[in-house]
Design a protein around this motif. Structure first.
Motif, PDB file in Angstrom:
ATOM      1  N   SER A 183    -105.862 -61.822  72.467  1.00  0.00           N
ATOM      2  CA  SER A 183    -105.233 -61.713  74.179  1.00  0.00           C
ATOM      3  C   SER A 183    -103.980 -62.012  74.556  1.00  0.00           C
ATOM      4  O   SER A 183    -103.210 -63.327  74.210  1.00  0.00           O
ATOM      5  CB  SER A 183    -106.362 -62.258  75.729  1.00  0.00           C
ATOM      6  OG  SER A 183    -107.034 -62.088  75.007  1.00  0.00           O
ATOM      7  N   SER A 240    -113.666 -67.964  72.272  1.00  0.00           N
ATOM      8  CA  SER A 240    -112.216 -68.173  72.403  1.00  0.00           C
ATOM      9  C   SER A 240    -112.415 -68.897  71.167  1.00  0.00           C
ATOM     10  O   SER A 240    -112.499 -70.221  71.043  1.00  0.00           O
ATOM     11  CB  SER A 240    -111.205 -68.923  73.826  1.00  0.00           C
ATOM     12  OG  SER A 240    -110.465 -69.077  73.257  1.00  0.00           O
ATOM     13  N   SER A 252    -110.024 -61.784  67.165  1.00  0.00           N
ATOM     14  CA  SER A 252    -109.137 -60.661  68.818  1.00  0.00           C
ATOM     15  C   SER A 252    -108.049 -61.365  68.945  1.00  0.00           C
ATOM     16  O   SER A 252    -108.484 -62.724  69.358  1.00  0.00           O
ATOM     17  CB  SER A 252    -109.717 -59.555  69.509  1.00  0.00           C
ATOM     18  OG  SER A 252    -110.732 -60.871  69.795  1.00  0.00           O
ATOM     19  N   SER A 266    -102.056 -56.875  72.314  1.00  0.00           N
ATOM     20  CA  SER A 266    -103.733 -57.634  72.614  1.00  0.00           C
ATOM     21  C   SER A 266    -104.189 -56.604  72.099  1.00  0.00           C
ATOM     22  O   SER A 266    -104.309 -54.898  71.911  1.00  0.00           O
ATOM     23  CB  SER A 266    -104.088 -57.719  73.680  1.00  0.00           C
ATOM     24  OG  SER A 266    -103.141 -58.848  75.019  1.00  0.00           O
TER      25      SER A 266
END
Length: 89
Positions: free
Chosen positions: A76, A46, A74, A13
């Motif tokens: 997760s 998101s 980025s 992550s």
């Protein structure tokens, strides 16, 4: 946009692609040893979420128009052993 594609790999992550402007994710390859959710984010939050089964992977082709991201991308991931490759144009 043909010919302006780059691949970016991340093994845990965090930041996958540090970018100042806009970019488009056109394809994703993800794999994980445990079941869980991958979540790709930019400065707005998101943008793409998907799930994988344990000891499995996902190959997602979005298309040449892709999904637009603003700034740094980025991710997760479900576990530290997960991996993610983005094709960005």
């Amino acid at each position: 946009m043909a010919g302006n594609y780059k691949s970016h790999y991340k093994a845990a992550s965090g930041v996958v692609y540090a970018n100042q402007g806009k970019s488009r994710v056109i394809a994703i390859h993800a794999e994980s040893t445990v079941a869980g959710t991958f979540d790709l984010q930019d400065s707005k939050g998101s943008q793409i979420k998907f799930q994988v089964a344990a000891s499995s992977g996902a190959d997602i082709y979005i298309g040449e128009l892709g999904v637009q991201f603003d700034g740094t991308i980025s991710a997760s991931m479900p576990a530290d052993g997960a991996g993610l490759t983005l094709i960005v144009g």
